[in-house]
Write an enzyme that holds these catalytic residues in place. Sequence first.
Site, PDB file in Angstrom:
ATOM      1  NE  ARG A   1       1.528  12.548  52.546  1.00 28.98           N
ATOM      2  CZ  ARG A   1       1.030  13.073  51.440  1.00 28.98           C
ATOM      3  NH1 ARG A   1       1.832  13.697  50.586  1.00 28.98           N
ATOM      4  NH2 ARG A   1      -0.257  12.991  51.178  1.00 28.98           N
ATOM      5  N   GLY A   2       3.962  15.241  57.124  1.00 30.67           N
ATOM      6  CA  GLY A   2       5.106  15.074  57.993  1.00 30.67           C
ATOM      7  C   GLY A   2       5.624  13.657  57.957  1.00 30.67           C
TER       8      GLY A   2
ATOM      9  CE  LYS B   1       1.431  15.933  63.741  1.00 33.27           C
ATOM     10  NZ  LYS B   1       2.472  16.458  64.682  1.00 33.27           N
TER      11      LYS B   1
ATOM     12  CG  ASP C   1      12.183  17.259  67.479  1.00 35.55           C
ATOM     13  OD1 ASP C   1      13.407  17.429  67.304  1.00 35.55           O
ATOM     14  OD2 ASP C   1      11.395  17.009  66.549  1.00 35.55           O
TER      15      ASP C   1
ATOM     16  CG  LEU D   1      -2.975  22.938  55.877  1.00 31.21           C
ATOM     17  CD1 LEU D   1      -3.013  23.398  57.323  1.00 31.21           C
ATOM     18  CD2 LEU D   1      -3.091  24.128  54.934  1.00 31.21           C
TER      19      LEU D   1
END
Length: 367
Positions: free
Chosen positions: A70-71, A91, A186, A68
């Site tokens: 890429r962080g 994840k 965050d 889905l």
Amino acid sequence: MLFDGTHMSASPANAIPASDEPDELDSRVRAIAAEDDSDSRVLLFAEQVSIEVSAVVLGGRYELVRHLDRGATADVYLARDLFGGSSVVAKVLDEKAATTPDLRTRFLVGAQAAMKICHPNVVQIFQVEEPEVYRPYSIMEVLRGETLGHLLRRGELLPADTALVMSRHLASGLHAVHQAGIVHRDVKPDNIFLVGPIGEPTAAKILDFGLAKCDASCEENVVLGTGQYMSPEQVLGDHVDARSDVYALGVVMFRMFTGHLPWDLELGVELLRHQLVSPAPPPSWLNEDLDPRIEAIILRALCKHPENRFACMQELVDAIDIILGISDAPSAPIFDVSPSRVPDSYSPASAHARENAKLLNVTISIN
């Protein structure tokens, strides 16, 4: 260096476009690519969703189906629960982060802490694992809709009444987070998911606890966050608590109701100086139709001194409830934006924070 820890991760992707079923995703190419004032990333929604992955089964149970997103430190996959057949989101920490002790620990501690929270406005994490032969991963619910960040980057705003309800959902979810002993650190549009049809959400959820401060992971003297949403204490690497998230939600609400940030600047020293010392401009300057009570909530949340903000998220929820007509509490004290601490300025509590203020060439009063 002062800002080495500033977080600029890619947006969460435990999301499937509201109108798509998993089997139809590879036939739809819908890339949302934009650079805006909150971050300078390119966001890809569907081109990556269409990427098939080789057969990998996590823990003998979760088969990875599609990549889905890429962080900054993890890859996110649509997966299938082989025990029940349902779709979930996996994840998985990437190889570099998995071999970096502080990133690995932060991923595990944040996910494990968030897994204990059961609240309709916080993403549900089902499982967190640290296998010996594979990278750490978490399993969470699939959400249908889009992030608030996606909506704002299209230049769209929610209707004011909807935005107010979504703000209440976020404050309520964050109150549950704080009750669990966690500070998110965050809170920003890309970590807020609007559940439901695109542009017509029915709920909002808090995502991504990768920077969370938990009881078991009380980092001090560390600068973490996303610059445009960081409270003064975060900017200086000082002690943070629930009121730091109140400040960040104030910035989010400012943008939700005006389409702009309080300070439309790229991440840099000038922006951080504004976060430290500049009073937030009244959002009504940008939205003349804004309810004065909503403006009062935003400006109180954005006070520089933590004692001048809402003491907790429940107070913010209570204020919104008065506007929504579901509370009989007296409104005068809640919507009074006169600071109890005058002047409304931030005073660093630690020597480390005072040193960081000097590096920013900012003069701040010391208690």
